[in-house]
Motif scaffolding. Structure first.
Motif, PDB file in Angstrom:
ATOM      1  N   ILE A 108       0.833  -1.204   0.000  1.00 38.54           N
ATOM      2  CA  ILE A 108       0.000   0.000   0.000  1.00 38.54           C
ATOM      3  C   ILE A 108       0.866   1.251   0.000  1.00 38.54           C
ATOM      4  CG2 ILE A 108      -1.658   1.333   1.361  1.00 38.54           C
ATOM      5  CD1 ILE A 108      -2.859  -1.333   2.253  1.00 38.54           C
ATOM      6  N   PHE A 109       1.947   1.224   0.754  1.00 39.43           N
ATOM      7  CA  PHE A 109       2.875   2.366   0.774  1.00 39.43           C
ATOM      8  C   PHE A 109       3.421   2.652  -0.619  1.00 39.43           C
ATOM      9  CE2 PHE A 109       7.526   3.002   0.664  1.00 39.43           C
ATOM     10  CZ  PHE A 109       7.565   4.357   0.961  1.00 39.43           C
ATOM     11  N   LEU A 110       3.907   1.618  -1.293  1.00 44.92           N
ATOM     12  CA  LEU A 110       4.503   1.803  -2.612  1.00 44.92           C
ATOM     13  C   LEU A 110       3.484   2.313  -3.629  1.00 44.92           C
ATOM     14  CD1 LEU A 110       6.803  -1.362  -2.833  1.00 44.92           C
ATOM     15  CD2 LEU A 110       7.518   1.033  -2.597  1.00 44.92           C
ATOM     16  N   LEU A 111       2.294   1.733  -3.623  1.00 47.19           N
ATOM     17  CA  LEU A 111       1.269   2.162  -4.575  1.00 47.19           C
ATOM     18  C   LEU A 111       0.798   3.581  -4.283  1.00 47.19           C
ATOM     19  CD1 LEU A 111      -0.827  -1.127  -4.914  1.00 47.19           C
ATOM     20  CD2 LEU A 111       0.866  -0.199  -6.506  1.00 47.19           C
ATOM     21  N   THR A 112       0.733   3.937  -3.018  1.00 50.55           N
ATOM     22  CA  THR A 112       0.316   5.293  -2.652  1.00 50.55           C
ATOM     23  C   THR A 112       1.349   6.323  -3.092  1.00 50.55           C
ATOM     24  OG1 THR A 112      -0.892   4.452  -0.723  1.00 50.55           O
ATOM     25  CG2 THR A 112      -0.383   6.801  -0.763  1.00 50.55           C
ATOM     26  N   THR A 113       2.623   6.005  -2.896  1.00 48.37           N
ATOM     27  CA  THR A 113       3.658   6.957  -3.316  1.00 48.37           C
ATOM     28  C   THR A 113       3.699   7.122  -4.833  1.00 48.37           C
ATOM     29  OG1 THR A 113       5.349   5.200  -3.349  1.00 48.37           O
ATOM     30  CG2 THR A 113       5.109   6.470  -1.322  1.00 48.37           C
TER      31      THR A 113
END
Length: 242
Positions: free
Chosen positions: A108-113
């Motif tokens: 989720i962190f990677l996709l959000t960034t």
């Protein structure tokens, strides 16, 4: 694929997808819709104030907390704790829960960034900036998922209320320290770390419901009848005996 596995996947995939949508929405609100509104207008002052208070002693302390949430440390601790849980408890619930919580927050962190482009605070940064957006904080999100996840498992197994409070408080202090550290070192805005608590904390809740629930029997087909009975005792609200 069995109905229990399908039920478990629904408990994971749907909530994680919804959480991703929430995180992206929060990022858009923070960086576009309300960027010029209170309380986000206070963030530059907070960033500058923290940078102005840096000392050699606090620099060393902040480096320790930042290292505890580095990618390498998160991976190593997750693997070691998961292996320990598997060997100690002889079941898959707890190891799967911890690995899934840490992995979900990272995804989720990677996709959000990728969806949210936010600059780092306009202060001297004490670390090399990774090629990701400032929103959210990957260090904080990982620390919340890992250390809060470990804390939850310890609380569930503790037999006394003081022990539950002690373990819960101790493991919660780590992600809080990491969050303060990332702001102190000029790597993130306050809203970045707040959003990371949403990400990491929600992932822990999602995976606890999916893997620590009696109704979901992950890996049961791989267990002997005796091991399966032991697995049923590792449920939320019913700590297994040591």
């Amino acid at each position: 694929m069995s109905s229990t596995v399908l039920q478990g996947l629904r408990r994971v995939l749907l909530p994680v997808t919804l959480l991703l949508a929430v995180m992206v929405t929060l990022g858009m609100l923070v960086t576009r819709v309300f960027a010029g509104s209170w309380p986000f207008t206070l963030e530059p002052g907070v960033n500058s104030g923290l940078a102005a208070e840096r000392t050699s002693g606090w620099n060393d302390v902040s480096l320790v907390f930042s290292t505890l949430a580095s990618t390498q440390m998160i991976v190593v601790v997750t693997v070691l704790v998961a292996l320990f849980l598997r060997l100690r408890l002889h079941r898959w619930r707890e190891p799967l829960f911890l690995c899934a919580a840490v992995s979900a927050q990272a995804l989720i962190f990677l996709l959000t960034t990728m969806a949210i482009d936010r600059r780092r605070p306009a202060v001297e940064q004490m670390d090399v900036s990774p090629p990701t957006s400032s929103f959210p904080s990957g260090h904080t999100s990982a620390a919340v998922a890992l250390y809060l996840g470990i804390g939850l498992l310890l609380v569930l197994r503790a037999r006394s209320t003081p022990a539950k409070v002690a373990w819960g408080s101790l493991l919660l202090l780590v992600p809080v320290g990491v969050a303060l550290t990332r702001m102190y070192r000029g790597m993130h805005h306050p809203s970045d770390v707040v959003a990371s608590f949403v990400n990491g904390g929600t992932c822990v809740l999602i995976m606890a419901r999916a893997f620590l629930d009696r109704g979901i029997r992950w890996g049961r087909s791989m267990l002997s009848p005796g091991q399966a009975a032991d697995a049923d005792r590792g449920v939320v609200g019913q700590p297994a005996a040591s």
